[in-house]
Design a protein around this motif. Structure first.
Motif, PDB file in Angstrom:
ATOM      1  N   THR A 213       0.827  -1.407  -0.194  1.00 57.63           N
ATOM      2  CA  THR A 213       0.040  -0.071  -0.013  1.00 57.63           C
ATOM      3  C   THR A 213       0.761   1.160  -0.050  1.00 57.63           C
ATOM      4  N   LEU A 214       1.659   1.232   0.811  1.00 58.80           N
ATOM      5  CA  LEU A 214       2.803   2.461   0.838  1.00 58.80           C
ATOM      6  C   LEU A 214       3.667   2.856  -0.303  1.00 58.80           C
ATOM      7  N   LEU A 215       3.893   1.407  -0.938  1.00 55.76           N
ATOM      8  CA  LEU A 215       4.869   1.691  -2.118  1.00 55.76           C
ATOM      9  C   LEU A 215       3.983   2.341  -3.203  1.00 55.76           C
ATOM     10  N   GLU A 216       2.837   1.799  -3.379  1.00 53.64           N
ATOM     11  CA  GLU A 216       1.810   2.260  -4.411  1.00 53.64           C
ATOM     12  C   GLU A 216       1.817   3.667  -4.156  1.00 53.64           C
ATOM     13  N   SER A 217       1.382   4.165  -3.067  1.00 60.82           N
ATOM     14  CA  SER A 217       1.373   5.772  -2.904  1.00 60.82           C
ATOM     15  C   SER A 217       2.525   6.457  -3.262  1.00 60.82           C
ATOM     16  N   GLU A 218       3.617   5.810  -2.648  1.00 62.59           N
ATOM     17  CA  GLU A 218       5.174   6.320  -2.879  1.00 62.59           C
ATOM     18  C   GLU A 218       5.399   6.370  -4.318  1.00 62.59           C
ATOM     19  N   LEU A 219       4.906   5.191  -5.237  1.00 65.56           N
ATOM     20  CA  LEU A 219       5.297   5.509  -6.792  1.00 65.56           C
ATOM     21  C   LEU A 219       4.321   6.322  -7.370  1.00 65.56           C
ATOM     22  N   LEU A 262       3.141  -1.559 -12.509  1.00 66.29           N
ATOM     23  CA  LEU A 262       4.581  -1.330 -13.061  1.00 66.29           C
ATOM     24  C   LEU A 262       4.431  -1.735 -14.571  1.00 66.29           C
ATOM     25  N   LEU A 263       3.937  -3.042 -14.803  1.00 65.68           N
ATOM     26  CA  LEU A 263       3.657  -3.270 -16.329  1.00 65.68           C
ATOM     27  C   LEU A 263       2.983  -2.419 -17.235  1.00 65.68           C
ATOM     28  N   ARG A 264       1.958  -1.684 -16.593  1.00 67.50           N
ATOM     29  CA  ARG A 264       0.881  -0.640 -17.431  1.00 67.50           C
ATOM     30  C   ARG A 264       1.980   0.559 -17.600  1.00 67.50           C
ATOM     31  N   VAL A 265       2.631   0.700 -16.518  1.00 72.33           N
ATOM     32  CA  VAL A 265       3.603   1.978 -16.762  1.00 72.33           C
ATOM     33  C   VAL A 265       4.456   1.951 -17.787  1.00 72.33           C
ATOM     34  N   LEU A 266       5.213   0.708 -18.103  1.00 72.87           N
ATOM     35  CA  LEU A 266       6.018   0.427 -18.926  1.00 72.87           C
ATOM     36  C   LEU A 266       5.378   0.434 -20.301  1.00 72.87           C
ATOM     37  N   GLN A 267       4.072  -0.286 -20.345  1.00 70.88           N
ATOM     38  CA  GLN A 267       3.511  -0.300 -21.595  1.00 70.88           C
ATOM     39  C   GLN A 267       2.889   0.998 -22.083  1.00 70.88           C
ATOM     40  N   GLU A 268       2.392   1.895 -21.038  1.00 68.06           N
ATOM     41  CA  GLU A 268       1.571   3.133 -21.463  1.00 68.06           C
ATOM     42  C   GLU A 268       2.161   4.392 -21.478  1.00 68.06           C
ATOM     43  N   ARG A 269       3.540   4.365 -20.486  1.00 70.23           N
ATOM     44  CA  ARG A 269       4.228   5.416 -20.164  1.00 70.23           C
ATOM     45  C   ARG A 269       3.050   6.443 -19.461  1.00 70.23           C
ATOM     46  N   GLU A 270       2.116   6.279 -18.583  1.00 71.59           N
ATOM     47  CA  GLU A 270       1.358   6.982 -18.022  1.00 71.59           C
ATOM     48  C   GLU A 270       0.873   6.307 -16.667  1.00 71.59           C
ATOM     49  N   ILE A 271       0.548   7.222 -15.723  1.00 74.77           N
ATOM     50  CA  ILE A 271       0.518   6.840 -14.300  1.00 74.77           C
ATOM     51  C   ILE A 271      -0.874   7.393 -13.816  1.00 74.77           C
TER      52      ILE A 271
END
Length: 467
Positions: A213-219, A262-271
């Protein structure tokens, strides 16, 4: 008596001319009254040219500002009796500045009347040149054997340096793999700064340090009210790294949920921030690192295969220290320089026995453990060389178990790190260091001819003489 006085004067002149330091005298009006041969050499002015001139002849940087000379009446020697020895410059007759240490003292007679001023100059030209050559040599050494803060001259590290330079010219995703302590974060930083020159952001996140949970918010960041305690909007590390680099350390520790994110970030380059529905495009280069074998984790179903292949677009594998033993002396030298600056000490080296122990130890903690071992040596060392006794117990005891053997037995068979095995480059380098580059002794321990040892050294590009 008159001739005796002349003899004394001549003798005094010979003494002054024999001095390595430049020496000249002034009267209280600042007129030069004596000028020895060393002053002729340092200044370019002969005694004949200097005598009778004002002291401003040499344009000392301590006495002159940018426009005009200071009046002799303001001279500190006259007002304080002496001037502290300091580095400065004088102007040579040919127009260039000469670095010197200048010292001056007022001379009085027994009735306290001023007789004049004596000044001495020590020429620093050669010392400055030596220091410049030393600095240049150190810079050349760093250029040849270092990239960023990574040090090495082994073939394995040459491959790493080549990979870093290639990666720096690309925006491809990079996966750095290597054991703990091999310098994965240093490599990530070297890639970033080699490319960006420090102009773009570099953000580091340790994926094993936070809960899911904390890592998701941190990233990804979060919006106000996304969860209890989210009192305001907060941008995440991905947004902070926009236009730059994000370094995800210990990527093998990601949970399945975070692997998907993380896979979605690598594929879409969006957060998408936690609690938000809006997506934001980001321009980042991702560098990931792990000490785990991701291919094995993938086969075991512990790591997503599609994420693994997305991460390893450009893989870099760092060799453990035991596979690049020839780098140990360079690393030790670097850690000693670092320790001297940090601890304000003047340790110059390690003893041959200590180096032998360092070369024989397997270094499970790799470069980080070696640095800690040298730091341990700084705590105990009371001389200018770190001895075996100054090193951690496990390093010394490991070396003793390698070298001690019962009388009458082959010492080689009792040395774990040099046990009978196929001859490799790493094993040969280790033996050479342990035997202080004595090729005859290496051949004896291997049970092979000295000629064969020499041929292997040529084949594997190992220096025939110790650096």
């Amino acid at each position: 008596m008159k001739n005796h006085g002349i003899w004394n004067l001549n003798f005094l002149n010979h003494i002054l001319d024999a001095m390595a330091e430049g020496l000249f005298t002034l009267d209280q009006d600042g007129t030069i009254t004596a000028w020895n041969r060393a002053m002729e050499k340092i200044s370019g002015y002969t005694a004949e040219q200097a005598l009778g001139q004002q002291c401003g002849l040499i344009k000392c940087s301590r006495c002159y500002d940018q426009t005009q000379p200071m009046d002799i009446s303001q001279c500190k020697v006259l007002t304080q009796g002496q001037a502290e020895a300091k580095e400065c410059f004088i102007r040579h007759k040919d127009g260039y500045d000469v670095p010197v240490i200048k010292n001056a003292r007022l001379v009085r007679d027994e009735k306290n009347n001023v007789l004049g001023i004596v000044e001495t100059l020590t020429d620093l030209t050669e010392i400055k040149a030596i220091k410049a050559r030393e600095a240049s040599a150190k810079q050349e050494l760093k250029k040849r054997y270092a990239l960023g803060n990574i040090i090495g001259k082994s073939a394995a590290m040459e491959k790493v340096f080549h990979a870093i330079r290639a990666a720096a010219d690309s925006r491809a995703t990079i996966l750095i793999q290597g054991e703990s302590g091999t310098g994965k974060e240093l490599v990530a930083r070297a890639i970033h700064y080699e490319a960006a020159g420090g102009q773009r952001p570099l953000v580091t996140v340790n994926c094993s340090a936070l809960s899911e949970t904390l890592l998701e918010s941190e990233l990804f960041g979060h919006v106000k009210g996304a969860f209890t305690g989210a009192h305001k909007d907060r941008i995440g590390r991905f947004e902070q790294a926009d236009t730059g680099t994000i370094f995800l350390d210990e990527i093998g520790e990601l949970t399945p949920y975070m692997q998907v994110k993380l896979l979605r970030v690598l594929q879409e380059r969006e957060i998408e921030r936690v609690g938000d529905t809006r997506k934001k495009k980001i321009d980042i280069r991702i560098i990931a690192a792990t000490h785990k074998d991701l291919s094995t984790l993938t086969r075991e179903g512990m790591f997503r295969e599609d994420l693994y292949y997305r991460l390893k677009v450009f893989p870099i594998r760092l060799p453990p220290l035991r596979q690049r033993l020839e780098d140990i002396p360079l690393l030790v030298r670097s850690f000693i320089e670092k320790g001297n600056k940090h601890e304000d000490m003047d340790i110059c080296n390690v003893t041959p026995d200590a180096m032998k122990a360092l070369m024989a130890y397997p270094w499970p903690g790799n470069v980080r453990e070696l640095e800690n071992a040298i730091a341990h040596g700084f705590v105990l060392c009371r001389t200018r060389e770190i001895t075996c006794a100054d090193l951690p117990d496990e390093v010394c005891s490991n070396n003793q178990s390698h070298t001690a053997s019962p009388p009458g037995n082959d010492s080689f068979s009792h040395q774990p790190s040099f046990s009978p095995a196929p001859l490799t480059r790493e094993r040969l380098v280790s033996l050479l260091y342990a035997c202080n580059w004595n090729k005859a002794e290496v051949a004896r321990q291997l049970g092979k001819s000295r000629t064969l040892v020499w041929k292997y050294m040529k084949k594997w590009d190992i220096p025939l003489k110790k650096d």
